[in-house]
Design a protein around this motif. Sequence first.
Motif, PDB file in Angstrom:
ATOM      1  N   PHE A  37       0.818  -1.191   0.000  1.00  0.00           N
ATOM      2  CA  PHE A  37       0.000   0.000   0.000  1.00  0.00           C
ATOM      3  C   PHE A  37       0.858   1.249   0.000  1.00  0.00           C
ATOM      4  O   PHE A  37       0.614   2.202  -0.747  1.00  0.00           O
ATOM      5  N   GLU A  61       1.135   9.906  -1.757  1.00  0.00           N
ATOM      6  CA  GLU A  61       0.896  10.583  -0.474  1.00  0.00           C
ATOM      7  C   GLU A  61      -0.257  11.561  -0.602  1.00  0.00           C
ATOM      8  O   GLU A  61      -0.388  12.240  -1.612  1.00  0.00           O
ATOM      9  N   ILE A  62      -1.042  11.645   0.440  1.00  0.00           N
ATOM     10  CA  ILE A  62      -2.080  12.667   0.481  1.00  0.00           C
ATOM     11  C   ILE A  62      -1.862  13.453   1.760  1.00  0.00           C
ATOM     12  O   ILE A  62      -2.337  13.072   2.820  1.00  0.00           O
ATOM     13  N   TYR A 108       7.025   8.863   3.964  1.00  0.00           N
ATOM     14  CA  TYR A 108       5.620   8.858   3.551  1.00  0.00           C
ATOM     15  C   TYR A 108       4.799   9.543   4.635  1.00  0.00           C
ATOM     16  O   TYR A 108       4.804   9.115   5.774  1.00  0.00           O
ATOM     17  N   THR A 109       4.074  10.586   4.251  1.00  0.00           N
ATOM     18  CA  THR A 109       3.248  11.278   5.234  1.00  0.00           C
ATOM     19  C   THR A 109       1.833  10.725   5.165  1.00  0.00           C
ATOM     20  O   THR A 109       1.157  10.928   4.151  1.00  0.00           O
ATOM     21  N   THR A 161      -2.174  10.515   5.675  1.00  0.00           N
ATOM     22  CA  THR A 161      -3.159  11.584   5.585  1.00  0.00           C
ATOM     23  C   THR A 161      -3.591  12.060   6.965  1.00  0.00           C
ATOM     24  O   THR A 161      -3.818  13.244   7.176  1.00  0.00           O
ATOM     25  N   ILE A 162      -3.717  11.119   7.882  1.00  0.00           N
ATOM     26  CA  ILE A 162      -4.114  11.486   9.235  1.00  0.00           C
ATOM     27  C   ILE A 162      -2.875  12.032   9.938  1.00  0.00           C
ATOM     28  O   ILE A 162      -1.865  11.333  10.055  1.00  0.00           O
ATOM     29  N   PRO A 163      -2.926  13.281  10.414  1.00  0.00           N
ATOM     30  CA  PRO A 163      -1.719  13.871  10.998  1.00  0.00           C
ATOM     31  C   PRO A 163      -1.281  13.156  12.269  1.00  0.00           C
ATOM     32  O   PRO A 163      -2.078  12.538  12.962  1.00  0.00           O
ATOM     33  N   VAL A 183      -3.336  11.150  15.496  1.00  0.00           N
ATOM     34  CA  VAL A 183      -3.179   9.726  15.787  1.00  0.00           C
ATOM     35  C   VAL A 183      -2.698   9.542  17.212  1.00  0.00           C
ATOM     36  O   VAL A 183      -3.193   8.678  17.949  1.00  0.00           O
ATOM     37  N   VAL A 191      -0.963   4.684   8.886  1.00  0.00           N
ATOM     38  CA  VAL A 191      -1.032   4.112   7.542  1.00  0.00           C
ATOM     39  C   VAL A 191      -2.012   2.950   7.500  1.00  0.00           C
ATOM     40  O   VAL A 191      -2.764   2.784   6.530  1.00  0.00           O
ATOM     41  N   THR A 233      -4.683   2.593   9.333  1.00  0.00           N
ATOM     42  CA  THR A 233      -6.038   3.150   9.317  1.00  0.00           C
ATOM     43  C   THR A 233      -6.368   3.717   7.945  1.00  0.00           C
ATOM     44  O   THR A 233      -7.483   3.547   7.440  1.00  0.00           O
ATOM     45  N   GLN A 234      -5.375   4.375   7.341  1.00  0.00           N
ATOM     46  CA  GLN A 234      -5.616   4.938   6.024  1.00  0.00           C
ATOM     47  C   GLN A 234      -5.940   3.837   5.020  1.00  0.00           C
ATOM     48  O   GLN A 234      -6.842   3.990   4.190  1.00  0.00           O
ATOM     49  N   LYS A 235      -5.210   2.735   5.125  1.00  0.00           N
ATOM     50  CA  LYS A 235      -5.457   1.623   4.209  1.00  0.00           C
ATOM     51  C   LYS A 235      -6.853   1.057   4.413  1.00  0.00           C
ATOM     52  O   LYS A 235      -7.561   0.750   3.456  1.00  0.00           O
TER      53      LYS A 235
END
Lengths: 251, 139
Positions: free
Chosen positions: A120, A126-127, B31-32, B34-36, B40, B62, B64-66
Amino acid sequence: MRRSLRQDDKPIEEPSPLPESEFSFTLTRVAVAQICQSMGFSGAQNSALEALTDVATRYLQAIAKLAAASANSDGRTQSNLPDIIVALEDLASVQGFPGFSSTRSVSLYSSPVIKNLMKFVNYTDEIPFARPLPPRKKNFQGAKGKLLKYKGDWDNSRRYYLDGDGWRHVPRWLPAVPVVERKENGAEMKQEVKWGCLDGRGEREDENNINGQQTYPYIHECLQSKLENKKIFYKSVHKKITLDLAIRKNR
Amino acid sequence: MNGQTSHQQSKDGRHDDDAALTEFLASLMDYTPTIPDELVEHYLAKSGFQCPDIRLTRLVAVATQKFIADVATDALQQCKARQSAVVKDKRDKQQKDKRLILTMDDLSKALREYGVNVKHQEYFADCPSAGLDSASREE
């Protein structure tokens, strides 16, 4: 928030502080909306977005709880990578993932959950989050980190209990203390009769304003108890003096 | 003999896994999610999770984002499936394809497979003329 350009400084009206749960929920909602947009959605129903945000927050908390539980069962207070992997596997067991049958046979590190995550990260762009986050301390009580700035004399007794991030008397490995939101209605708080016994005066005005600033209920109670003690002390002194005077008169 | 080779292979496999994992954790710092991070950390602290390592925080973010991305993908598929099933006018379909909206219906169907049961009220009628107004408007 608009800044006044006039010379006479009217205080800048800050927006009413949101309770802590709503604040974090709003931020999560923005992040979830961004993720949906990156998937191809151009819009969302409000209720659907809020439901998905709720699911996201619960998922986060579920990972945390499971990881903390697996760490505690090993006698540790801090979680590490295998704890997280175990938590993720537990959560993914509902739907299942390819390679599930061979979990934990060799090593946790070779778990398919982690491999899916790696894929993934490698294949998704990146967003970054939409807006820069405001500094944490102003909007709500009980924020972690920079909590109370030095405001005045009344704050000194409270600062003793703060140790940077947390409270000194609370062990670090416990979860965060729940925030009790108090309404600052100074005028409606109970006002006890304090100095009335000695002078015959009524209640003191502005009991809740010390140095012109709003005190917090905890400090208020401390000061009240101190005043009570002083009152009792002065009562006894008063009695003693009158007794002495009476004795001297009789001599 | 066979046991030894397989044991060695598994050891090598473990080394590979460890190496891949450390590389992955290092790449997480680039890799940033999305959730800051602060958000978190707030939720993690709320539930009793303690870890000074930022990489693990990012790992959770990450993950959670997935998860949310997977749910969104499923909802998207539901939406598209519904649109392709209802084919009335060609022009309407082309216009609607541009605007995919996340509805409660699609979301509940997508979340059902993840074990989350979401039920939603169709409408709330607070007065007898609640439904009548929209009908009169459409005419």
